[in-house]
Design an enzyme around this catalytic site. Structure first.
Site, PDB file in Angstrom:
ATOM      1  N   GLN A 144       2.385  -1.461  -4.178  1.00 52.78           N
ATOM      2  CA  GLN A 144       3.497  -0.624  -3.628  1.00 52.78           C
ATOM      3  C   GLN A 144       4.671   0.027  -4.912  1.00 52.78           C
ATOM      4  OE1 GLN A 144       4.005   0.423   0.082  1.00 52.78           O
ATOM      5  NE2 GLN A 144       5.178   1.488  -0.833  1.00 52.78           N
ATOM      6  N   ALA A 198       7.432   4.302   0.937  1.00 51.46           N
ATOM      7  CA  ALA A 198       8.628   2.817   1.051  1.00 51.46           C
ATOM      8  C   ALA A 198       9.026   2.462   0.000  1.00 51.46           C
ATOM      9  CB  ALA A 198       7.796   1.845   1.686  1.00 51.46           C
ATOM     10  N   SER A 203       7.768  -2.204   2.871  1.00 51.20           N
ATOM     11  CA  SER A 203       6.894  -1.781   3.036  1.00 51.20           C
ATOM     12  C   SER A 203       5.872  -2.485   4.092  1.00 51.20           C
ATOM     13  CB  SER A 203       5.302  -0.812   2.188  1.00 51.20           C
ATOM     14  OG  SER A 203       4.307  -0.629   2.684  1.00 51.20           O
ATOM     15  N   HIS A 205       2.727  -2.492   5.318  1.00 49.20           N
ATOM     16  CA  HIS A 205       1.663  -2.640   4.509  1.00 49.20           C
ATOM     17  C   HIS A 205       1.475  -3.848   4.059  1.00 49.20           C
ATOM     18  CE1 HIS A 205      -0.905   0.890   6.147  1.00 49.20           C
ATOM     19  NE2 HIS A 205       0.020   1.494   6.034  1.00 49.20           N
ATOM     20  N   ASP A 212      -3.882   2.092   8.202  1.00 47.06           N
ATOM     21  CA  ASP A 212      -4.111   3.366   8.408  1.00 47.06           C
ATOM     22  C   ASP A 212      -5.327   3.742   8.711  1.00 47.06           C
ATOM     23  OD1 ASP A 212      -1.262   3.518   7.906  1.00 47.06           O
ATOM     24  OD2 ASP A 212      -1.475   3.990   5.643  1.00 47.06           O
ATOM     25  N   GLU A 261       4.506   9.093  12.215  1.00 48.93           N
ATOM     26  CA  GLU A 261       2.795   8.816  11.819  1.00 48.93           C
ATOM     27  C   GLU A 261       1.618   8.262  12.854  1.00 48.93           C
ATOM     28  OE1 GLU A 261       2.838   5.623   8.141  1.00 48.93           O
ATOM     29  OE2 GLU A 261       4.734   7.691   7.454  1.00 48.93           O
TER      30      GLU A 261
HETATM   31 ZN   LIG Z   1       0.685   3.313   7.267  1.00 48.49          ZN
END
Ligand SMILES: [Zn+2]
Length: 293
Positions: A144, A198, A203, A205, A212, A261
């Site tokens: 990230q 992010a 994040s 994730h 996603d 999103e």
């Molecule tokens: Zn995502």
């Protein structure tokens, strides 16, 4: 917030969630006495009464039947998980569900979230929704960080479409174009990056609990076009049955800190997902409701 304190807060809030945050979905027609059968958790017995008509043989254990603090972890701009957070049990996703361009290096996800994902994708296929792939799953803090600084370099080199969307044409005209400047200041560039990415440590994730999705006809780009796919229509109806929620819904930007999103789904377990789905709350609101009662 330090991890230990966050953990404590989450532990404290779950019993309250159990007692105060459960709404009965109006279209389930389920009558719960709240007490359940003798010796049974009332929460679990309520969900046992919900009837789903799965096409495939679903391993309901994999959908996390019961609230679990580990799967309700919050990672957002105001509640970062921090640099050291790593999911305990990461597994590599089967390439059959991964977009071709990630198949060599592979994508990983937390084990229980991965098991639930497989159950969900099997069911989708059984209902003839086949054009759906995972394009992003677990992302480490380091990854990230790399992404963030790569995006920042991009925004510092040219005034992008995202810059116009985020800062507005008038602002850019007055502060840059009219003054012959073609590059954003660092502060403005950071603002633009944070509108679509992010900051490291914030994040979701990094939790290994979200994915996603993308479809073949989206040309590799994650856009709102996902909203028009059969996969999205199916997920909107059914994702909660497998423990997944649409994490950044339309109109909730002020609460989640992210623009809509349609492709980002978060695993929280079937109980929490069902409650969040029918109450139309965000994960932030769901957790906050539990602590405010
Ligand atoms: Zn995502």
């Amino acid at each position: 917030m330090p991890m230990r304190f966050r953990k404590l807060l989450t532990l404290l809030c779950v019993p309250i969630l159990l007692s105060s945050c459960i709404r009965i979905p109006s279209d389930q027609g389920t009558d719960t006495d709240g007490g359940g059968s003798e010796g049974k958790d009332p929460f679990v017995s309520y969900y046992e009464n919900m009837t789903y008509h799965y096409q495939t043989k679903v391993d309901e254990e994999a959908l996390l039947t019961g609230l679990d603090t580990a799967y309700l972890v919050l990672a957002n701009k105001t509640s970062p998980v921090g640099e050291s957070y790593t999911p305990e049990d990461l597994v590599r996703l089967d390439n059959a569900v991964v977009v071709p361009w990630h198949q060599t290096t592979g994508l990983t996800l937390e084990a229980c979230a991965a098991a639930a994902l497989y159950e969900m994708l099997d069911e989708m296929r059984a209902e003839e929704v086949t054009d759906i792939f995972v394009t992003s799953a677990y992302r480490s803090y380091i990854k990230q960080q790399q992404l963030y600084y790569q995006y920042l370099d991009n925004e510092l080199s040219t005034i992008s479409e995202d810059a116009y969307r985020c800062l507005g044409y008038t602002y850019i005209k007055v502060n840059y174009l009219d003054q012959g400047k073609t590059q954003l200041s660092r502060a403005d560039a950071e603002k633009v990056v944070l509108s679509y990415s992010a900051y490291p440590g914030t994040s979701e994730h990094q939790t290994g609990l979200c994915v996603d999705f993308i479809t073949e006809d989206m040309g590799g780009n994650l856009t709102e076009a996902f909203e028009d796919t059969a996969a999205f229509a199916w997920l909107s109806e059914n994702a909660y049955k497998f423990g997944f929620i649409l994490r950044y819904p339309k109109g909730k930007e002020d609460i989640t800190g992210y623009t809509y999103e349609p492709w980002h789904y978060r695993f929280v377990g079937r109980e929490a997902a069902t409650d969040i789905h029918f109450s139309r709350l965000t994960l932030e609101q769901y957790l906050e409701n539990g602590t405010s009662h």
